[in-house]
Design a protein around this motif. Structure first.
Motif, PDB file in Angstrom:
ATOM      1  N   GLN A 179      13.627  24.870  10.330  1.00 45.84           N
ATOM      2  CA  GLN A 179      12.907  25.777   9.432  1.00 45.84           C
ATOM      3  C   GLN A 179      13.865  26.849   8.918  1.00 45.84           C
ATOM      4  N   ARG A 180      13.776  27.113   7.610  1.00 46.97           N
ATOM      5  CA  ARG A 180      14.712  28.043   6.981  1.00 46.97           C
ATOM      6  C   ARG A 180      13.964  29.183   6.293  1.00 46.97           C
ATOM      7  N   PRO A 181      13.713  30.254   6.982  1.00 49.08           N
ATOM      8  CA  PRO A 181      13.034  31.405   6.362  1.00 49.08           C
ATOM      9  C   PRO A 181      14.010  32.289   5.596  1.00 49.08           C
ATOM     10  N   GLN A 182      13.468  33.158   4.771  1.00 51.33           N
ATOM     11  CA  GLN A 182      14.258  34.144   4.045  1.00 51.33           C
ATOM     12  C   GLN A 182      14.203  35.468   4.814  1.00 51.33           C
ATOM     13  N   LEU A 183      15.301  36.200   4.790  1.00 54.08           N
ATOM     14  CA  LEU A 183      15.342  37.532   5.398  1.00 54.08           C
ATOM     15  C   LEU A 183      16.427  38.353   4.718  1.00 54.08           C
TER      16      LEU A 183
END
Length: 471
Positions: free
Chosen positions: A179-183
């Motif tokens: 999973q690749r979230p934005q931050l």
């Protein structure tokens, strides 16, 4: 006399007949004579040796590229190390043959190949969740739900990751691995008291940094790469103001108070020069302002750390290995920290989220090979390596999340940031994400950079009407 000769002739004929028919009851055994062969129908047929078959993959990485300066060196190295391992594990059965593809063209190339009945890989590396919608609309990917539910790892997958791979009709079009979230990446010396939590706090600190000749933020602000900037800093901002791009029914809906407020904020930080000009140059040049620490923060994907190098901290410390380790080292040293974005009053910080994983295309030659490969990657010996290599995010398998590899400062800070955010896929119910991405990013660019005096509501309405005309 005639009777006597007749009898003798009959006896001789009978003897000849017995000899011709093997009637002799005793024959001397020949020395070293071969054993008598069994009847043909009792001999088991000798099966020919199975021929090793190529297992063809499309990755955006190229194991033959050993250039240490390549942006994709992490993935390249992963394949270079792992292909021999797979081939050894499946010796005599599969031979992994990777065909590297350009990341921004591989999806359209696969759709075109399937529709034309051309050659497709046995397995496709998915790095963008919005591709699931494209594949669903174009009949590109096989439904793996029935097969996946029979595997031992299925019950351990994060439900959110499964949802991201599930088409509107319930078909499972990809197997999520990462999973690749934005931050937000932040230089500690630029925001020593923590990152602002509201637009007002951000603007105040941005003005202070401007007085020092510095920028508060850089982001992907151009229309380059088909509008990909929308999925990063732009969507993070819009969602942090409570905005959305659709009405939940497949129609684009942009002209809302929340979206207008988000664009007004973006306009203000651009007009006040809190954002460097390079943010709009394209070609990922916005990263340069964070690399040299002239910009204090950078909202992007979690996996973005591997591209942002070398780094020079505000205190002069150089992180110059020229690899993904530069950012990791800067985070471990405390020069960089990870956090969530600001949020408008009454809203949670927003962010986008992607999954990386695998698709089996319609028309794949060796589906069994793809199944063997997926199960191999899901094994404890391989899963963490894939997530940290091509995956570039958090593990979708809960068991892997507990792996020591994910107990570092980088992953702990990322987990805390994402836990405080409301992350969601930017495209919502929109079924033409590529078109929507380019269309919306073009509109946003016009409003915040190209024509900052244009009427926001008018441009947003025109953009949504143009898109919805194609529904």
């Amino acid at each position: 006399m005639k009777q006597k000769w007749s009898l003798i002739v009959l006896i001789l004929l009978f003897a000849l007949i017995l000899t011709a028919c093997g009637g002799s009851t005793e024959e001397p055994a020949a020395e070293n004579a071969p054993a008598e062969e069994p009847a043909a129908d009792t001999v088991p047929a000798e099966e020919p040796a199975a021929e090793v078959q190529d297992f063809v993959t499309w990755y955006q990485y190229d194991e033959k590229n050993e250039d240490p300066a390549s942006d994709e060196r992490v993935g390249n190295e992963y394949l270079r190390n792992t292909i021999p391992q797979f081939n050894e594990a499946f010796a005599g059965k599969w031979n992994w043959a990777n065909q590297p593809k350009a990341f921004d063209r591989m999806t359209t190339e696969l759709v075109a190949a399937v529709q034309a009945g051309g050659e497709v890989p046995d397995l496709f590396e998915l790095s963008n969740t919005q591709d699931v919608i494209d594949f669903y609309r174009n009949g590109t990917a096989q439904d793996m739900m029935a097969w996946a539910q029979e595997q031992s790892w299925w019950s351990d997958l994060d439900p959110n990751a499964i949802d991201a791979c599930t088409a509107p009709d319930g078909a499972l079009l990809c197997i999520p691995i990462s999973q690749r979230p934005q931050l937000v990446y932040v230089w500690n010396d630029r925001f020593p008291d923590g990152y602002p939590t509201t637009p007002e706090e951000f603007l105040a600190r941005a003005e202070e940094l401007k007085a020092e000749g510095l920028y508060a933020i850089t982001f992907f602000g151009s229309t380059d790469k088909g509008g990909e900037g929308l999925t990063r800093g732009i969507w993070t901002t819009i969602s942090s103001f409570g905005g959305a791009l659709d009405d939940g029914q497949g129609n684009m809906l942009l002209n809302t108070p929340e979206n207008i407020a988000a664009i007004e904020f973006l306009r203000e930080i651009v007009a006040n020069e809190y954002v460097p000009e390079i943010a709009f140059a394209g070609g990922f040049q916005e990263e340069e302002a964070f690399k040299d620490s002239s910009a204090g923060s950078f909202p992007t994907g979690l996996f973005g750390y591997r591209y942002v190098n070398p780094l020079t901290a505000p205190n002069g410390t150089a992180y110059a290995k020229g690899s993904a380790e530069d950012m990791i080292d800067a985070i471990e040293a405390g020069d960089v920290y990870l956090t969530h974005f600001i949020a408008a009053e009454g809203q949670m910080p927003g962010c986008g989220v992607d999954v990386a994983g695998f698709v089996i295309p319609v028309g794949a030659t060796n589906v069994d090979a793809a199944h063997d490969y997926i199960n191999w990657i899901m094994s404890p010996e391989q899963n963490a390596n894939w997530v940290q290599g091509p995956g570039g995010g958090f593990p979708a398998l809960k068991a892997t999340q507990a792996d020591p590899a994910f107990q570092t400062t980088f992953y702990k800070e990322a987990a805390e940031a994402i836990g405080a955010s409301a992350c969601s896929p930017w495209y919502g119910s929109l079924e033409r994400p590529n078109e929507a991405q380019e269309t919306v990013m073009t509109a946003v660019y016009k409003l915040i950079k190209e024509d900052p005096t244009a009427d926001i509501a008018e441009v947003l309405t025109q953009t949504q009407e143009e898109y919805n005309a194609g529904n």
